[in-house]
Design a protein around this motif. Structure first.
Motif, PDB file in Angstrom:
ATOM      1  N   ARG A   4       0.780  -1.128  -0.080  1.00 43.26           N
ATOM      2  CA  ARG A   4      -0.212  -0.038   0.032  1.00 43.26           C
ATOM      3  C   ARG A   4       0.866   1.356   0.023  1.00 43.26           C
ATOM      4  NH1 ARG A   4      -3.774  -1.679   5.119  1.00 43.26           N
ATOM      5  NH2 ARG A   4      -1.640  -2.495   5.644  1.00 43.26           N
ATOM      6  N   THR A   5       1.989   1.153   0.692  1.00 44.38           N
ATOM      7  CA  THR A   5       2.881   2.274   0.677  1.00 44.38           C
ATOM      8  C   THR A   5       3.185   2.683  -0.690  1.00 44.38           C
ATOM      9  OG1 THR A   5       3.681   1.646   2.844  1.00 44.38           O
ATOM     10  CG2 THR A   5       5.153   3.246   1.485  1.00 44.38           C
ATOM     11  N   SER A   6       3.715   1.972  -1.499  1.00 42.17           N
ATOM     12  CA  SER A   6       4.359   1.990  -2.864  1.00 42.17           C
ATOM     13  C   SER A   6       3.173   2.328  -3.660  1.00 42.17           C
ATOM     14  CB  SER A   6       4.772   0.657  -3.597  1.00 42.17           C
ATOM     15  OG  SER A   6       5.981   0.537  -2.856  1.00 42.17           O
ATOM     16  N   ILE A   7       2.002   1.938  -3.521  1.00 42.87           N
ATOM     17  CA  ILE A   7       0.825   2.478  -4.307  1.00 42.87           C
ATOM     18  C   ILE A   7       0.383   3.878  -4.095  1.00 42.87           C
ATOM     19  CG2 ILE A   7      -1.993   2.269  -4.739  1.00 42.87           C
ATOM     20  CD1 ILE A   7      -1.321  -0.779  -4.166  1.00 42.87           C
ATOM     21  N   LEU A   8       0.189   4.120  -2.712  1.00 42.21           N
ATOM     22  CA  LEU A   8       0.066   5.620  -2.298  1.00 42.21           C
ATOM     23  C   LEU A   8       1.225   6.632  -2.738  1.00 42.21           C
ATOM     24  CD1 LEU A   8      -1.350   5.132   1.159  1.00 42.21           C
ATOM     25  CD2 LEU A   8      -2.357   5.939  -0.672  1.00 42.21           C
ATOM     26  N   GLN A   9       2.304   6.182  -2.869  1.00 39.06           N
ATOM     27  CA  GLN A   9       3.491   7.153  -3.352  1.00 39.06           C
ATOM     28  C   GLN A   9       3.490   7.324  -4.797  1.00 39.06           C
ATOM     29  OE1 GLN A   9       6.758   4.872  -1.460  1.00 39.06           O
ATOM     30  NE2 GLN A   9       6.981   6.142   0.265  1.00 39.06           N
ATOM     31  N   SER A  10       3.035   6.185  -5.338  1.00 36.76           N
ATOM     32  CA  SER A  10       2.875   6.353  -7.014  1.00 36.76           C
ATOM     33  C   SER A  10       1.857   7.271  -7.485  1.00 36.76           C
ATOM     34  CB  SER A  10       2.876   4.985  -7.381  1.00 36.76           C
ATOM     35  OG  SER A  10       1.278   4.631  -7.482  1.00 36.76           O
ATOM     36  N   GLU A  16       4.284   8.324   5.766  1.00 32.56           N
ATOM     37  CA  GLU A  16       5.101   7.966   6.810  1.00 32.56           C
ATOM     38  C   GLU A  16       4.580   6.759   7.812  1.00 32.56           C
ATOM     39  OE1 GLU A  16       5.909  11.341   9.507  1.00 32.56           O
ATOM     40  OE2 GLU A  16       6.078  12.587   7.764  1.00 32.56           O
ATOM     41  N   VAL A  17       5.714   5.856   7.897  1.00 32.15           N
ATOM     42  CA  VAL A  17       5.143   4.680   8.852  1.00 32.15           C
ATOM     43  C   VAL A  17       5.655   4.992  10.220  1.00 32.15           C
ATOM     44  CG1 VAL A  17       5.357   2.366   8.966  1.00 32.15           C
ATOM     45  CG2 VAL A  17       5.236   3.201   7.016  1.00 32.15           C
ATOM     46  N   VAL A  18       4.784   4.920  11.164  1.00 30.47           N
ATOM     47  CA  VAL A  18       5.093   5.431  12.761  1.00 30.47           C
ATOM     48  C   VAL A  18       4.691   4.459  13.608  1.00 30.47           C
ATOM     49  CG1 VAL A  18       5.105   7.984  12.004  1.00 30.47           C
ATOM     50  CG2 VAL A  18       3.098   6.996  12.650  1.00 30.47           C
ATOM     51  N   ARG A  19       5.063   4.809  14.519  1.00 28.45           N
ATOM     52  CA  ARG A  19       4.603   3.792  16.035  1.00 28.45           C
ATOM     53  C   ARG A  19       3.337   4.519  16.830  1.00 28.45           C
ATOM     54  NH1 ARG A  19       7.192  -0.665  16.831  1.00 28.45           N
ATOM     55  NH2 ARG A  19       6.050  -0.651  19.147  1.00 28.45           N
ATOM     56  N   GLU A  20       2.685   4.036  17.350  1.00 36.20           N
ATOM     57  CA  GLU A  20       1.514   4.693  18.238  1.00 36.20           C
ATOM     58  C   GLU A  20       2.254   5.792  19.135  1.00 36.20           C
ATOM     59  OE1 GLU A  20       1.962   0.320  19.854  1.00 36.20           O
ATOM     60  OE2 GLU A  20       2.151   1.530  18.102  1.00 36.20           O
TER      61      GLU A  20
END
Length: 366
Positions: A4-10, A16-20
């Motif tokens: 999903r990250t690659s799809i959204l970036q495209s 940004e992937v973050v922790r709680e």
């Protein structure tokens, strides 16, 4: 599954992937520490709190929280200007009085009214009345469309408030009554409490029919199916001047279509599951909801068709031959799906053009 990250970036998104931001071990109150991770149906636990990171995005003048069910029918630029300018942006508020809610209900039963815009604003919101229960009249802000002004100071204050405020099992945050609705121990409850009790002077409530239209039934039914025992909004539990006739409930299902800025598929269901419910003739109260939902879905599929025509060569466009209620779904749904129809998705091999995510798609007047 798909990355999903690659799809959204495209398509132009910054990911940004973050922790709680809050770990239960840092929560002082024992009841909150033990129950918060399961408060919103147990789906995301404390990861749901990553929404608070929006307050840290200080490189942007405004950040907006949205859900996958959020759908903007018109650009909400006017309220963004008001969020930035506070009382200095009063021209919009004065010319659109029906867009703002002036009265606020507090869990202790008091109702206050504000006739002036705050000098400075941190947040604009509508309230979520869809999960209201008979007798429990507190409700939280909706996270489906929540414009805020990022601030490192506000972020720290929110984290500190969450970690250190007592939470009573019956009466919620600091025993003020903010409780008993889904999410009351997580982001929704924290923001509601914070901007109601700690910084009430920096918020502005928006008309939910215009900025978060769920097409929801405005009444809470009692013992009878389809009853109209009480308005979901407790501020409307009044009588008209004759002292006998109940005040009519605000019904977002009859909101003028052209004035709806933000819609929400939370009740109608997202269009890409091709939802279809037969006319509930035995419950007349649901008919206006069904009518609005079908209008939402028809409009969304019409926009999908326009989007493909604008950005894809004809050979790459979806073959709209779906026969499932094609007057609403425009050929993008086939019979036989779990919720009614089966969605005809875009071919995965189709590459969207550069800048697609930043493009402007014309809106329809349906």
């Amino acid at each position: 599954g798909a990355n999903r990250t690659s799809i959204l970036q495209s398509i132009g998104y910054r990911v940004e992937v973050v922790r709680e931001p809050i770990h239960p071990v840092n929560i002082v109150d024992e009841y909150l520490r033990n129950h918060a991770p399961r408060n919103n149906g147990g789906r995301a636990g404390m990861r749901e709190m990553i929404r608070l990171y929006a307050f840290k995005m200080v490189e942007y003048p405004i950040a907006v929280l949205v859900d996958t069910t959020t759908w903007m029918l018109h650009p909400p630029d006017a309220i963004y200007d008001t969020l930035l300018n506070g009382a200095h942006g009063h021209e919009w508020a004065e010319s659109h009085p029906d867009h703002i809610v002036r009265d606020t209900f507090y869990p202790n039963g008091t109702i206050t009214s504000s006739l002036q815009l705050p000098t400075e604003l941190d947040i604009m919101f509508s309230r979520d009345y869809s999960t209201m229960q008979q007798g429990d009249w507190t409700t939280g802000v909706s996270l489906a469309f929540l414009p805020i002004r990022p601030s490192a100071q506000r972020y720290k204050q929110l984290i500190n408030t969450y970690q250190n405020t007592p939470y009573n099992e019956r009466y919620g945050w600091n025993s003020k009554g903010y409780t008993k609705y889904a999410g009351s121990m997580q982001t929704k409850g924290l923001i509601t409490y914070f901007f109601s009790e700690i910084h009430p002077e920096r918020k502005l409530e928006l008309n939910r029919c215009i900025y978060n239209n769920l097409a929801d039934v405005p009444y809470i039914a009692g013992s009878s199916r389809g009853g109209k025992d009480n308005c979901r909004d407790v501020k409307e539990h009044k009588k008209l001047p004759d002292g006998i006739t109940p005040m009519p409930c605000t019904d977002c299902r009859i909101q003028e279509w052209g004035k709806i800025v933000v819609a929400n598929f939370g009740i109608c269901q997202v269009p890409w599951v091709c939802p279809w419910i037969e006319n509930p003739g035995n419950i007349p109260l649901l008919i206006p909801t069904l009518s609005m939902c079908r209008r939402y879905h028809e409009h969304w599929f019409a926009l999908r068709k326009i989007t493909e025509e604008l950005f894809l060569d004809e050979s790459y466009r979806t073959k709209t031959k779906g026969t499932f209620h094609s007057d609403v779904f425009k050929g993008y749904c086939m019979p036989g799906g779990e919720r009614g129809g089966s969605y005809v998705s875009m071919e995965p091999s189709v590459a969207l053009p550069n800048g697609f995510g930043n493009s402007v798609i014309p809106l329809l007047d349906m």
